[in-house]
Design a protein around this motif. Structure first.
Motif, PDB file in Angstrom:
ATOM      1  N   LYS A 127      -3.165   5.899  12.668  1.00  0.00           N
ATOM      2  CA  LYS A 127      -4.614   6.071  12.597  1.00  0.00           C
ATOM      3  C   LYS A 127      -5.275   4.733  12.303  1.00  0.00           C
ATOM      4  N   SER A 147      -2.997   3.023   9.341  1.00  0.00           N
ATOM      5  CA  SER A 147      -1.958   3.757   8.629  1.00  0.00           C
ATOM      6  C   SER A 147      -0.627   3.017   8.617  1.00  0.00           C
ATOM      7  N   GLU A 194      -4.719   7.807   3.848  1.00  0.00           N
ATOM      8  CA  GLU A 194      -4.092   7.844   5.171  1.00  0.00           C
ATOM      9  C   GLU A 194      -3.966   6.470   5.813  1.00  0.00           C
ATOM     10  N   MET A 195      -4.866   5.546   5.436  1.00  0.00           N
ATOM     11  CA  MET A 195      -4.891   4.219   6.065  1.00  0.00           C
ATOM     12  C   MET A 195      -4.980   3.141   4.992  1.00  0.00           C
TER      13      MET A 195
END
Length: 196
Positions: A11, A195, A69-70
């Motif tokens: 991502k 990510s 997430e990142m």
């Protein structure tokens, strides 16, 4: 800004420097203003920053859970005109040709990290800002080539190490020369969280 899902299931969250994206970036600073202009070449949009005794940033709010997430921040710099011999460890020399700021931004009690370019300090140098207790300077580039160069930093880990937090609620670019009163020129492009 753009949220992108890459083909490798990774991502990305990109900062948009196009004309439309520039409307989302708010100016913040002190006194005289650094001049930021967006331009486009064959590789896409970028920002040119010119400071001449000025200090202003361009920033935007982001979702606090983004780093879950990142956690990586990718930054591409180019330095056209750097400082002439300043000591960035002192108040009088505490200026940065190019830096990207993240952390917990608020009116009182901010916890910030500046991911900075320096021609004088080694990559990996970390200090508390001589001006602000809640701000840390972390040198991610001392590239003197004058070419575009990219750095990837795990900002989630860095914020945990420096401030005990694992989120950021904003991102800003900031080129300043208000302390040294020198003229500098820097460029930014391809700034994005990822990510992997």
């Amino acid at each position: 800004f753009l949220l992108i899902f890459t083909s490798t299931n990774g991502k990305e969250f990109r900062i948009d420097f196009s004309d439309d994206g520039m409307k989302l970036l708010k100016k913040r600073g002190f006194g005289k203003k650094t001049i930021y202009t967006n331009e486009k070449d064959e590789s896409g949009w970028f920002i040119k920053a010119e400071a001449d005794g000025t200090a202003t940033g361009l920033g935007m709010k982001i979702e606090e859970n983004l780093l879950k997430e990142m956690p990586f921040l990718n930054i591409t710099f180019k330095i056209e005109k750097d400082f002439e011999n300043i000591d960035q460890k002192t108040k009088d020399g505490h200026d940065w040709t190019a830096r990207v700021m993240v952390g917990h931004g608020k009116k009182i009690g901010s916890k910030l990290v500046s991911l900075a370019h320096s021609s004088f300090l080694e990559e990996g140098f970390l200090q508390q800002s001589p001006w602000t207790k809640g701000s840390r300077d972390y040198v991610v580039s001392n590239d003197k080539s004058g070419d575009w160069h990219t750095r990837k930093i795990n900002v989630k880990e860095l914020l945990e190490k420096t401030h005990g937090i694992s989120f950021t609620n904003f991102i800003a670019i900031f080129s300043d020369s208000n302390n040294s009163k020198q003229k500098i020129i820097a460029y930014y492009r391809d700034i994005y969280f990822s990510s992997e």
